[in-house]
Design a protein around this motif. Structure first.
Motif, PDB file in Angstrom:
ATOM      1  N   ILE A   1      -4.569 -11.370  -4.366  1.00 27.67           N
ATOM      2  CA  ILE A   1      -4.320 -12.803  -4.134  1.00 27.67           C
ATOM      3  C   ILE A   1      -4.366 -13.114  -2.644  1.00 27.67           C
ATOM      4  CG2 ILE A   1      -2.563 -14.619  -4.265  1.00 27.67           C
ATOM      5  CD1 ILE A   1      -1.665 -13.362  -6.927  1.00 27.67           C
ATOM      6  N   VAL A   2      -3.681 -12.282  -1.852  1.00 29.20           N
ATOM      7  CA  VAL A   2      -3.677 -12.487  -0.396  1.00 29.20           C
ATOM      8  C   VAL A   2      -5.100 -12.409   0.156  1.00 29.20           C
ATOM      9  CG1 VAL A   2      -2.916 -11.530   1.810  1.00 29.20           C
ATOM     10  CG2 VAL A   2      -1.309 -11.672  -0.099  1.00 29.20           C
ATOM     11  N   ALA A   3      -5.861 -11.404  -0.276  1.00 25.61           N
ATOM     12  CA  ALA A   3      -7.231 -11.235   0.211  1.00 25.61           C
ATOM     13  C   ALA A   3      -8.096 -12.444  -0.139  1.00 25.61           C
ATOM     14  CB  ALA A   3      -7.839  -9.957  -0.362  1.00 25.61           C
ATOM     15  N   ILE A   4      -8.012 -12.917  -1.375  1.00 23.58           N
ATOM     16  CA  ILE A   4      -8.834 -14.052  -1.813  1.00 23.58           C
ATOM     17  C   ILE A   4      -8.477 -15.315  -1.036  1.00 23.58           C
ATOM     18  CG2 ILE A   4      -9.330 -15.603  -3.749  1.00 23.58           C
ATOM     19  CD1 ILE A   4      -8.956 -13.130  -5.589  1.00 23.58           C
ATOM     20  N   VAL A   5      -7.181 -15.577  -0.902  1.00 28.51           N
ATOM     21  CA  VAL A   5      -6.745 -16.787  -0.205  1.00 28.51           C
ATOM     22  C   VAL A   5      -7.177 -16.746   1.264  1.00 28.51           C
ATOM     23  CG1 VAL A   5      -4.721 -18.072   0.609  1.00 28.51           C
ATOM     24  CG2 VAL A   5      -4.812 -17.270  -1.753  1.00 28.51           C
ATOM     25  N   LEU A   6      -7.051 -15.601   1.916  1.00 24.65           N
ATOM     26  CA  LEU A   6      -7.425 -15.504   3.322  1.00 24.65           C
ATOM     27  C   LEU A   6      -8.931 -15.630   3.516  1.00 24.65           C
ATOM     28  CD1 LEU A   6      -5.009 -12.727   4.639  1.00 24.65           C
ATOM     29  CD2 LEU A   6      -4.881 -15.185   5.009  1.00 24.65           C
ATOM     30  N   ILE A   7      -9.713 -15.010   2.639  1.00 27.25           N
ATOM     31  CA  ILE A   7     -11.174 -15.157   2.748  1.00 27.25           C
ATOM     32  C   ILE A   7     -11.559 -16.615   2.505  1.00 27.25           C
ATOM     33  CG2 ILE A   7     -13.398 -14.505   1.756  1.00 27.25           C
ATOM     34  CD1 ILE A   7     -12.165 -11.822   1.018  1.00 27.25           C
TER      35      ILE A   7
ATOM     36  N   ILE B   1      -6.920  -3.827   5.279  1.00 30.71           N
ATOM     37  CA  ILE B   1      -5.707  -3.144   4.805  1.00 30.71           C
ATOM     38  C   ILE B   1      -5.692  -3.083   3.281  1.00 30.71           C
ATOM     39  CG2 ILE B   1      -3.178  -3.257   4.732  1.00 30.71           C
ATOM     40  CD1 ILE B   1      -3.372  -4.663   7.515  1.00 30.71           C
ATOM     41  N   THR B   2      -6.057  -4.196   2.640  1.00 29.19           N
ATOM     42  CA  THR B   2      -6.116  -4.219   1.173  1.00 29.19           C
ATOM     43  C   THR B   2      -7.147  -3.211   0.664  1.00 29.19           C
ATOM     44  OG1 THR B   2      -5.483  -6.544   1.111  1.00 29.19           O
ATOM     45  CG2 THR B   2      -6.587  -5.688  -0.821  1.00 29.19           C
ATOM     46  N   SER B   3      -8.295  -3.145   1.313  1.00 28.15           N
ATOM     47  CA  SER B   3      -9.343  -2.209   0.892  1.00 28.15           C
ATOM     48  C   SER B   3      -8.892  -0.759   1.041  1.00 28.15           C
ATOM     49  CB  SER B   3     -10.619  -2.437   1.717  1.00 28.15           C
ATOM     50  OG  SER B   3     -11.101  -3.744   1.526  1.00 28.15           O
ATOM     51  N   LEU B   4      -8.169  -0.482   2.124  1.00 29.27           N
ATOM     52  CA  LEU B   4      -7.643   0.871   2.313  1.00 29.27           C
ATOM     53  C   LEU B   4      -6.701   1.259   1.177  1.00 29.27           C
ATOM     54  CD1 LEU B   4      -6.848   0.957   6.158  1.00 29.27           C
ATOM     55  CD2 LEU B   4      -8.484   2.397   4.941  1.00 29.27           C
ATOM     56  N   GLY B   5      -5.818   0.321   0.834  1.00 29.16           N
ATOM     57  CA  GLY B   5      -4.882   0.604  -0.251  1.00 29.16           C
ATOM     58  C   GLY B   5      -5.594   0.792  -1.576  1.00 29.16           C
TER      59      GLY B   5
ATOM     60  N   ASN C   1       0.833  -1.208   0.000  1.00 31.13           N
ATOM     61  CA  ASN C   1       0.000   0.000   0.000  1.00 31.13           C
ATOM     62  C   ASN C   1       0.864   1.253   0.000  1.00 31.13           C
ATOM     63  OD1 ASN C   1      -2.415  -1.344  -0.023  1.00 31.13           O
ATOM     64  ND2 ASN C   1      -2.853  -1.074   2.148  1.00 31.13           N
ATOM     65  N   TYR C   2       1.883   1.216   0.845  1.00 32.64           N
ATOM     66  CA  TYR C   2       2.760   2.383   0.973  1.00 32.64           C
ATOM     67  C   TYR C   2       3.457   2.678  -0.359  1.00 32.64           C
ATOM     68  CZ  TYR C   2       6.373   5.476   2.824  1.00 32.64           C
ATOM     69  OH  TYR C   2       7.188   6.553   3.055  1.00 32.64           O
ATOM     70  N   ILE C   3       3.976   1.649  -1.001  1.00 35.59           N
ATOM     71  CA  ILE C   3       4.647   1.844  -2.300  1.00 35.59           C
ATOM     72  C   ILE C   3       3.651   2.326  -3.343  1.00 35.59           C
ATOM     73  CG2 ILE C   3       5.766   0.641  -4.221  1.00 35.59           C
ATOM     74  CD1 ILE C   3       7.190  -1.103  -2.268  1.00 35.59           C
ATOM     75  N   ASN C   4       2.494   1.655  -3.414  1.00 36.86           N
ATOM     76  CA  ASN C   4       1.493   2.019  -4.418  1.00 36.86           C
ATOM     77  C   ASN C   4       1.047   3.468  -4.269  1.00 36.86           C
ATOM     78  OD1 ASN C   4       1.138  -0.027  -6.225  1.00 36.86           O
ATOM     79  ND2 ASN C   4      -0.455  -1.079  -5.047  1.00 36.86           N
ATOM     80  N   LEU C   5       0.714   3.848  -3.039  1.00 40.36           N
ATOM     81  CA  LEU C   5       0.229   5.207  -2.811  1.00 40.36           C
ATOM     82  C   LEU C   5       1.329   6.243  -3.040  1.00 40.36           C
ATOM     83  CD1 LEU C   5      -1.969   4.599   0.355  1.00 40.36           C
ATOM     84  CD2 LEU C   5      -2.756   5.034  -1.970  1.00 40.36           C
TER      85      LEU C   5
END
Length: 805
Positions: free
Chosen positions: A441-447, A693-697, A309-313
């Motif tokens: 990918i992380v979000a999908i796998v965790l859900i 966190i993913t949604s915030l980013g 998120n930090y890099i992207n933003l």
């Protein structure tokens, strides 16, 4: 210089409040998750650290011929200890321990004061132990240091908590406790500090092994395999050599039957027991190394998602901040100074994130302790150093990730910037898209993992164990002399049955939820060549099968109307393995063999899940033998507390010398799922954090991207573009990234779920709908996150937007 940079950094954060908020909250949430997971993982890995010289302390366990070393049985035979002690010089100390419940069911002690008063407590986790146990288990002595002993009969050592229950602040050393169920007085030779929670062997009381009846001849017994045996070796032992000697020393021992049966003894370091040992008859349900490793990976992923998120933003602000860089270069700033300035901004964001994370942890400490099931402390003397190291590691990671946008900003050419020709590079766009795909990918796998865990736990809890355990009160039978048993048992059952709110009572040697140690052969004939099945042996009375509502498939249950002393009832799986699956009804009233004795088969009943559904169905033999250990009492729902008081009154009248010890069976049975339920809660919570966190980013990135395309949107609106086409234009990139993420996430998720479900004998089937739900969740999150910004940009007045051009 530093003060100037910090002042400038604060100014930048004030100018970009929303982006600063997203970065700080994202990093703070990831730090909260990382710290909690670190605490949990550290706790799980620290089991038995309190034992001194743990590299020399081992437990002996056994495996059958051809059995995997990860299987086997955690307990061994008492007759082994004297032989190992005298024959193997590498073994410095050796101690047998056996749970008091294996012998006396209830471990109740009474302290009689000089004034004639008495105090009685039932002490859970009480064990008989050899004298060497004191040296092996490294107790922290409150009283009796250097003199505590278990070498003589009728000696005991007790924990600080239970000492205080009996004696308050008085000294306990040398005082006497009366063991009610045994009718013996025991002298306290030591008081040890309460054991830490992170130990596989939790005991509140150790009683001298020599207190057990001498006529049992345990030093020469190789038939009773319920004794946990620990050794402490000399320094730096060759474990393989010690194992070999232990197995070889019994070759010429006449009663050591296991030599001919191919049983092998192995050594297991005590520090490996909690996370890697899952033998039969463990002292407690151990942890799971895979779960610990999986949670560690989740922590890393959560941190990476926040850093992404930090890099992207940060990189998304390239065009906007390039002009700032150009102006500062014209005014004489060096590239090194610019990099330093951007790193200071990153440091400030991380500092704010650390403060936010620590504040959140302190405020929600109680809730997190309930979630993780362990005490949490980050700021006391024992933990503050660890906390600071972990936070420093997180901050360092974020700073390293922040180095990329800092270098990227600082290398902008002044000529290009001032001509307004700055564009995001192709490689930069690819990087941002790749990082966004990683987050998806992380979000999908965790859900997906969260849903699988919840579905599996719901599946287990909804499955019938093949019996009715609700509203069943279990009372432990006291240890009484043989001559009283024939009178006491029927008297107790008869009086309990007359209580109005008691629906039924039954006696048995085992109860559901307990791992049965007694195994016996059931065979078609007495010869060695006859087909035989090794099965769990349960002694029950005539009421047991009816009380637990176990379905009788063929024949009948035991009955007082028949002479069933040499009759047997089989579970369905036992009957099918022994008799075949066809025409089982024809076997009723025929002779089969219990061990080598002829017994009459009177019934076949439905299989039950004696242990958890993780273990699955095991073959059972039911006999009409009088080996009562438990009384199961089915209660009516009305006034259950009053009924328990009545049961206790009956118990006190029939067994006046014994202590009343009871529990409810459904709670006892469901304790087996405690670890899995805890894992489900923990996994769900940290998955939710990662998704937030993913949604915030995603929100921050979409906000910036759509803001950058505001003029394009205005021009398209002037040219007649509709809202739907604008929505498609601005959001299609995210759905393409989501589609790419799905292709990678689905096989990863499937592999991880199948591995986790492999531990369950009864499990869900991984179906397509399990994958559809997380994909829909991520799709909705993307729509909600992006839609607001898209609609806002599309609704903007083109004149207001283009006025700035």
């Amino acid at each position: 210089m530093v003060a100037t940079n910090l002042k400038y950094a604060f100014r930048q954060l004030r100018k970009q409040k929303l982006f600063a908020f997203i970065n700080v909250i994202g990093l703070a949430l990831s730090m909260v998750a990382g710290l909690l997971i670190f605490k949990y993982v550290s706790f799980e890995k620290s089991y038995d650290d309190h034992i001194e010289e743990t590299d020399q302390v081992f437990r002996i366990y056994r495996i059958d011929d051809g059995e995997d070393p990860s299987d086997g049985v955690a307990s061994v035979f008492p007759g082994m200890t004297p032989i190992i002690r005298s024959s193997i010089p590498e073994v410095d100390k050796i101690a047998r321990v056996i749970d008091s419940e294996k012998i006396f069911q209830s471990f109740a002690f009474t302290h009689y004061t000089s004034g004639g008063n008495s105090t009685t407590f039932n002490i859970p986790n009480g064990y008989f132990a050899d004298g060497d146990a004191i040296d092996i288990f490294s107790m922290n002595w409150i009283e009796g240091e250097g003199t505590a002993s278990l070498e003589n009969p009728y000696e005991l050592v007790i924990s600080k908590s239970y000492k205080e229950r009996f004696f308050g602040n008085e000294q306990a050393l040398g005082k006497v406790l009366h063991f009610k169920n045994y009718g013996k007085d025991f002298k306290i030779t030591g008081v040890f500090d309460d054991l830490p929670e992170n130990t596989h062997f939790k005991y509140n009381l150790l009683v001298s092994f020599k207190s057990l009846p001498a006529e049992w001849n345990l030093d020469n017994s190789f038939g009773w395999g319920n004794f946990y045996t620990y050794i402490k070796t000399i320094p730096h032992p060759e474990i393989d050599e010690v194992e070999s000697k232990i197995n070889n020393v019994f070759v010429n021992i006449e009663d050591a039957w296991f030599q001919d049966e191919g049983v092998t003894f192995k050594l297991q370091n005590v520090r490996d027991i909690h996370l890697t040992s899952h033998h039969s008859f463990e002292l407690e349900a151990n942890g799971n190394k895979t779960t610990v490793e999986f949670l560690s990976i989740i922590a890393v992923f959560i941190m990476i998602v926040a850093w992404v998120n930090y890099i992207n933003l940060s990189t998304s602000k390239l065009v906007e901040r390039a002009k700032e860089v150009g102006v500062r270069k014209v005014l004489g700033s060096y590239r090194k100074q610019l990099v330093y300035q951007f790193l200071v901004e990153g440091f400030l964001i991380n500092l704010l994130a650390i403060i936010t994370a620590l504040t959140a942890l302190q405020v929600t400490k109680t809730w997190f302790e309930q979630l993780l099931g362990l005490p949490i402390s980050f700021f006391d003397e024992a933990n503050i150093q660890q906390t600071l190291i972990v936070l420093a590691g997180f901050a360092l990671g974020a700073m390293l990730f922040g180095l990329y946008p800092a270098v990227l900003f600082s290398r902008q050419k002044v000529s290009s910037v001032l001509k307004g020709k700055v564009r995001a590079s192709k490689s930069g766009l690819v990087l941002r898209k790749s990082l966004t795909i990683f987050q998806y990918i992380v979000a999908i796998v965790l859900i997906l993992g969260t849903l699988a865990v919840k579905r599996q736990m719901n599946f287990i809890q909804s499955q019938s164990p093949g019996m009715d355990i609700d509203q069943t009160l279990v009372v432990k039978k006291p240890f009484i002399e043989a001559e009283r048993r024939s009178i006491a048992k029927p008297a107790f059952i008869n009086q309990i049955s007359q209580i109005p709110n008691v629906a039924g009572v039954a006696a048995s040697s085992e109860i559901p939820g307990y791992e049965i140690a007694r195994m016996r052969w059931i065979a078609l004939g007495p010869g060695e060549d006859d087909l035989a099945i090794y099965a769990k042996d349960v002694a029950i009375d005539e009421s047991f099968i009816d009380l637990y509502n176990i379905n009788v498939l063929y024949g009948r249950s035991f009955s007082k109307e028949f002479n069933d002393a040499q009759s047997v009832v089989l579970s369905l799986s036992t009957a099918e393995s022994l008799l075949g699956k066809e025409d089982l009804a024809s076997w009723i009233d025929r002779t089969i063999y219990y061990e080598t004795e002829p017994y009459r088969l009177v019934g076949i009943v439905e299989d039950i899940s004696q242990e958890s559904l993780k273990v699955g169905v095991q073959p059972h033999i039911y006999t009409y033998h009088d080996r009562v250990i438990y009384y199961s009492i089915k209660l009516k729902p009305e006034d259950m507390h009053g009924t328990i008081d009545e049961v206790q009154a009956v118990f006190g009248s029939v067994f006046p010398e014994s202590h009343f010890d009871y529990f409810f069976l459904d709670e006892y049975f469901n304790r087996q799922y405690k670890a899995d339920a805890l894992f489900g809660k923990i996994f769900s919570f940290f998955s939710l954090l990662a998704i937030v966190i993913t949604s915030l980013g995603l929100f921050g990135l979409s906000l910036y991207n759509i803001t950058q395309r505001a003029k394009e949107v205005s021009i398209r609106k002037i040219l007649g573009a509709k809202l739907l086409s604008l929505f498609y234009l601005l959001s299609r990139e995210y759905f393409l990234l989501l589609a790419g993420s799905i292709i990678v996430a689905v096989p990863i998720g499937y592999y991880l779920i199948e591995n986790w479900l492999g531990a369950f004998a009864n499990r869900i089937t991984v179906s397509v709908d399990l994958f559809i739900v997380p994909l829909l969740i991520v799709l909705v999150l993307t729509l909600v996150t992006v839609a607001y910004q898209v609609i806002k940009a599309a609704d903007a007045n083109p004149a207001e937007t283009l006025r700035q051009e």
